[in-house]
Design a protein around this motif. Structure first.
Motif, PDB file in Angstrom:
ATOM      1  N   ARG A 112      21.444  84.483  21.948  1.00 42.91           N
ATOM      2  CA  ARG A 112      21.297  84.642  20.327  1.00 42.91           C
ATOM      3  C   ARG A 112      20.262  83.721  19.740  1.00 42.91           C
ATOM      4  NH1 ARG A 112      25.018  85.095  16.274  1.00 42.91           N
ATOM      5  NH2 ARG A 112      24.859  83.734  14.444  1.00 42.91           N
ATOM      6  N   PRO A 113      19.278  84.484  18.908  1.00 42.30           N
ATOM      7  CA  PRO A 113      18.076  83.923  18.084  1.00 42.30           C
ATOM      8  C   PRO A 113      18.405  82.504  17.704  1.00 42.30           C
ATOM      9  CG  PRO A 113      18.281  86.311  17.972  1.00 42.30           C
ATOM     10  CD  PRO A 113      19.589  86.010  18.507  1.00 42.30           C
ATOM     11  N   GLU A 114      17.454  81.843  17.397  1.00 46.07           N
ATOM     12  CA  GLU A 114      17.831  80.436  16.975  1.00 46.07           C
ATOM     13  C   GLU A 114      18.097  80.687  15.341  1.00 46.07           C
ATOM     14  OE1 GLU A 114      15.415  77.194  17.940  1.00 46.07           O
ATOM     15  OE2 GLU A 114      15.643  77.238  20.205  1.00 46.07           O
ATOM     16  N   SER A 115      17.213  81.476  15.065  1.00 45.71           N
ATOM     17  CA  SER A 115      17.242  81.761  13.490  1.00 45.71           C
ATOM     18  C   SER A 115      18.535  82.283  12.765  1.00 45.71           C
ATOM     19  CB  SER A 115      15.998  82.828  13.140  1.00 45.71           C
ATOM     20  OG  SER A 115      16.338  84.103  13.794  1.00 45.71           O
ATOM     21  N   PHE A 116      19.444  82.781  13.822  1.00 43.60           N
ATOM     22  CA  PHE A 116      20.598  83.132  13.158  1.00 43.60           C
ATOM     23  C   PHE A 116      21.746  82.197  13.024  1.00 43.60           C
ATOM     24  CE2 PHE A 116      20.283  87.902  15.030  1.00 43.60           C
ATOM     25  CZ  PHE A 116      19.196  88.252  13.874  1.00 43.60           C
ATOM     26  N   GLY A 117      21.421  80.915  13.573  1.00 39.05           N
ATOM     27  CA  GLY A 117      22.225  79.849  13.625  1.00 39.05           C
ATOM     28  C   GLY A 117      23.321  79.748  14.640  1.00 39.05           C
ATOM     29  N   CYS A 118      23.976  78.621  14.787  1.00 39.75           N
ATOM     30  CA  CYS A 118      25.034  78.618  15.809  1.00 39.75           C
ATOM     31  C   CYS A 118      26.226  79.447  15.750  1.00 39.75           C
ATOM     32  CB  CYS A 118      25.101  77.008  16.011  1.00 39.75           C
ATOM     33  SG  CYS A 118      26.585  76.771  17.114  1.00 39.75           S
ATOM     34  N   LEU A 119      26.653  79.950  16.742  1.00 39.82           N
ATOM     35  CA  LEU A 119      27.899  80.577  16.603  1.00 39.82           C
ATOM     36  C   LEU A 119      29.082  79.922  17.539  1.00 39.82           C
ATOM     37  CD1 LEU A 119      29.643  83.172  15.322  1.00 39.82           C
ATOM     38  CD2 LEU A 119      29.098  84.355  17.647  1.00 39.82           C
ATOM     39  N   SER A 120      29.606  78.955  17.093  1.00 40.34           N
ATOM     40  CA  SER A 120      30.565  78.100  17.783  1.00 40.34           C
ATOM     41  C   SER A 120      31.753  78.716  18.451  1.00 40.34           C
ATOM     42  CB  SER A 120      31.171  76.964  16.577  1.00 40.34           C
ATOM     43  OG  SER A 120      32.108  77.690  16.032  1.00 40.34           O
ATOM     44  N   PHE A 121      32.180  78.202  19.482  1.00 42.26           N
ATOM     45  CA  PHE A 121      33.339  78.583  20.205  1.00 42.26           C
ATOM     46  C   PHE A 121      34.391  79.202  19.472  1.00 42.26           C
ATOM     47  CE2 PHE A 121      36.777  78.474  23.169  1.00 42.26           C
ATOM     48  CZ  PHE A 121      36.301  79.287  24.210  1.00 42.26           C
ATOM     49  N   GLU A 122      34.707  78.151  18.495  1.00 40.57           N
ATOM     50  CA  GLU A 122      35.797  78.506  17.639  1.00 40.57           C
ATOM     51  C   GLU A 122      35.594  79.715  16.578  1.00 40.57           C
ATOM     52  OE1 GLU A 122      36.069  74.595  19.224  1.00 40.57           O
ATOM     53  OE2 GLU A 122      34.571  75.539  17.972  1.00 40.57           O
ATOM     54  N   GLU A 123      34.406  79.731  16.059  1.00 42.73           N
ATOM     55  CA  GLU A 123      34.140  80.840  15.241  1.00 42.73           C
ATOM     56  C   GLU A 123      34.086  82.074  16.007  1.00 42.73           C
ATOM     57  OE1 GLU A 123      30.765  79.137  11.884  1.00 42.73           O
ATOM     58  OE2 GLU A 123      30.217  79.085  13.907  1.00 42.73           O
ATOM     59  N   ALA A 124      33.359  82.151  17.095  1.00 38.37           N
ATOM     60  CA  ALA A 124      33.398  83.375  18.229  1.00 38.37           C
ATOM     61  C   ALA A 124      34.823  83.893  18.406  1.00 38.37           C
ATOM     62  CB  ALA A 124      32.439  82.936  19.492  1.00 38.37           C
ATOM     63  N   PHE A 125      35.586  82.853  18.593  1.00 41.22           N
ATOM     64  CA  PHE A 125      37.014  83.236  19.027  1.00 41.22           C
ATOM     65  C   PHE A 125      37.774  83.796  17.676  1.00 41.22           C
ATOM     66  CE2 PHE A 125      41.776  81.848  19.547  1.00 41.22           C
ATOM     67  CZ  PHE A 125      41.923  82.678  20.751  1.00 41.22           C
ATOM     68  N   ASP A 126      37.658  83.279  16.676  1.00 40.72           N
ATOM     69  CA  ASP A 126      38.034  84.106  15.483  1.00 40.72           C
ATOM     70  C   ASP A 126      37.474  85.699  15.171  1.00 40.72           C
ATOM     71  OD1 ASP A 126      39.676  82.087  14.710  1.00 40.72           O
ATOM     72  OD2 ASP A 126      38.029  81.133  13.285  1.00 40.72           O
ATOM     73  N   MET A 127      36.417  85.882  15.808  1.00 41.45           N
ATOM     74  CA  MET A 127      35.762  87.097  15.698  1.00 41.45           C
ATOM     75  C   MET A 127      36.542  87.784  16.561  1.00 41.45           C
ATOM     76  SD  MET A 127      31.791  85.870  14.896  1.00 41.45           S
ATOM     77  CE  MET A 127      31.234  87.636  15.329  1.00 41.45           C
ATOM     78  N   TYR A 128      36.612  87.481  17.664  1.00 38.87           N
ATOM     79  CA  TYR A 128      37.268  88.156  18.910  1.00 38.87           C
ATOM     80  C   TYR A 128      38.607  88.642  18.498  1.00 38.87           C
ATOM     81  CZ  TYR A 128      38.387  89.169  23.969  1.00 38.87           C
ATOM     82  OH  TYR A 128      38.784  89.455  25.104  1.00 38.87           O
ATOM     83  N   CYS A 129      39.208  87.534  18.269  1.00 37.34           N
ATOM     84  CA  CYS A 129      40.682  87.861  17.865  1.00 37.34           C
ATOM     85  C   CYS A 129      40.842  88.872  16.702  1.00 37.34           C
ATOM     86  CB  CYS A 129      41.491  86.631  17.519  1.00 37.34           C
ATOM     87  SG  CYS A 129      41.681  85.545  18.966  1.00 37.34           S
TER      88      CYS A 129
END
Length: 339
Positions: free
Chosen positions: A185-202
């Motif tokens: 993930r490019p730094e310029s896109f900002g951090c995608l936290s584990f919790e945020e990614a999990f919400d997207m996955y679900c």
């Protein structure tokens, strides 16, 4: 310029650069598609019922229009981070064992990453507006894809081409995706936290997802056409690799002979293609660009174990994903070993 504004500017420039690599047709299509925040690109787009990056959409459209499957073809299918590299190594070795003995000091796996030996249709062969010259690929052709079954070209579905699907339990698959994408993930896109990614996955917003739709597409086909689609499970491959190798070889029409089994060929393939053996190879420790030009081959090898999700997910996450999968897989008779 403040760091936040600089990152936003870089993000816009990267997105614009990505758009410039797309055909006018694809750019116009993207303007009509639902989109969400992406994992390694700025956005994912809902295309033909599944989520994709822009360049993937362009390549998939080309695959669908131009790829003509042969009856002798073998297509390896997975959703990302569910054992793709392992499956490629195993299938390549099984299919080429007559011409390339497993104990050969010059075996291709010793010098090439499995993704170089078994090319992706959408990431390699039809990427960047290319139309491949298949005359350079020997028959039977061994190819790979992350596309859902519904998105495969009609020639794949209608020909005698065989499809091998490898599924991994949704918990470990998510953890593996998140770790892998964090490295890309490019730094310029900002951090995608584990919790945020999990919400997207679900919510189903993950490359080539929703996960459950991808899974069920191949599962249902494997039940209806057993000679066409073989459905393998990562956890069963780990638990008893040799029996699964024999199952795969049988499906491919290349069963191991009694002499081969007695001579330890199955054991040798299992050892050569094991996670640790592949991880320790020089080409996979220090090589680059097996899939993406900006990725290191070592990033393809993290742990390769069953049950690592327990070290990452909270009880509420586990309950949430378990409830989703129970609902989505209800009535399918499909289940997974989680630990």
């Amino acid at each position: 310029m403040a760091i936040t504004e600089l990152n936003k500017s870089q993000s816009r420039n990267e997105a614009q650069g990505e758009q410039q690599q797309l055909s006018e047709e694809c750019q116009e299509l993207l303007n009509t598609l639902p989109k969400e925040r992406g994992w390694r690109t700025q956005h994912l787009y809902l295309f033909q019922g599944f989520w994709c990056q822009p360049k993937e959409i362009q390549a998939i459209m080309s695959v669908q229009r131009n790829f003509i499957a042969q009856d002798s073809d073998v297509v390896l299918a997975t959703i990302p981070k569910s054992g793709t590299t392992w499956l490629k190594a195993i299938a390549f070795t099984i299919m080429n064992r007559k011409n390339i003995p497993v104990q050969n000091d010059n075996h291709p796996l010793l010098t090439s990453n499995p993704h170089e030996l078994v090319p992706f249709l959408e990431y390699k062969l039809y990427a960047d507006n290319c139309i491949p010259d298949f005359s350079t690929i020997p028959c039977p052709r061994l190819l790979a894809t992350h596309m859902p079954f519904s998105a495969l070209p009609q020639s794949v579905k209608e020909s005698g081409c065989r499809v091998v699907y490898l599924a991994r339990n949704p918990f470990d698959t998510f953890v593996s995706i998140w770790h892998f994408m964090e490295k890309l993930r490019p730094e310029s896109f900002g951090c995608l936290s584990f919790e945020e990614a999990f919400d997207m996955y679900c919510s189903g917003v993950v490359g080539f997802g929703p996960y459950w739709d991808h899974l069920l597409g191949y599962w249902n086909e494997s039940l209806q056409r057993t000679q066409k689609v073989l459905f393998l499970k990562y956890e069963e491959m780990k638990e008893d690799t040799n029996s699964q190798l024999k199952k795969l070889a049988e499906f491919l029409g290349l069963p191991f002979s009694i002499e081969e089994e007695k001579g330890g060929v199955v054991d040798e393939i299992s050892r050569l293609c094991s996670f640790q053996t592949l991880k320790d190879m020089e080409v996979n420790k220090n090589g680059k660009g097996a899939i993406f030009a900006d990725s290191e081959n070592k990033d393809l090898f993290r742990k390769g174990v069953v049950g690592d999700w327990i070290n990452h997910m909270t009880p509420s996450m586990v309950d949430r994903l378990r409830n989703i999968m129970d609902k989505k897989l209800s009535g399918s008779n499909l289940s997974f070993q989680l630990l």
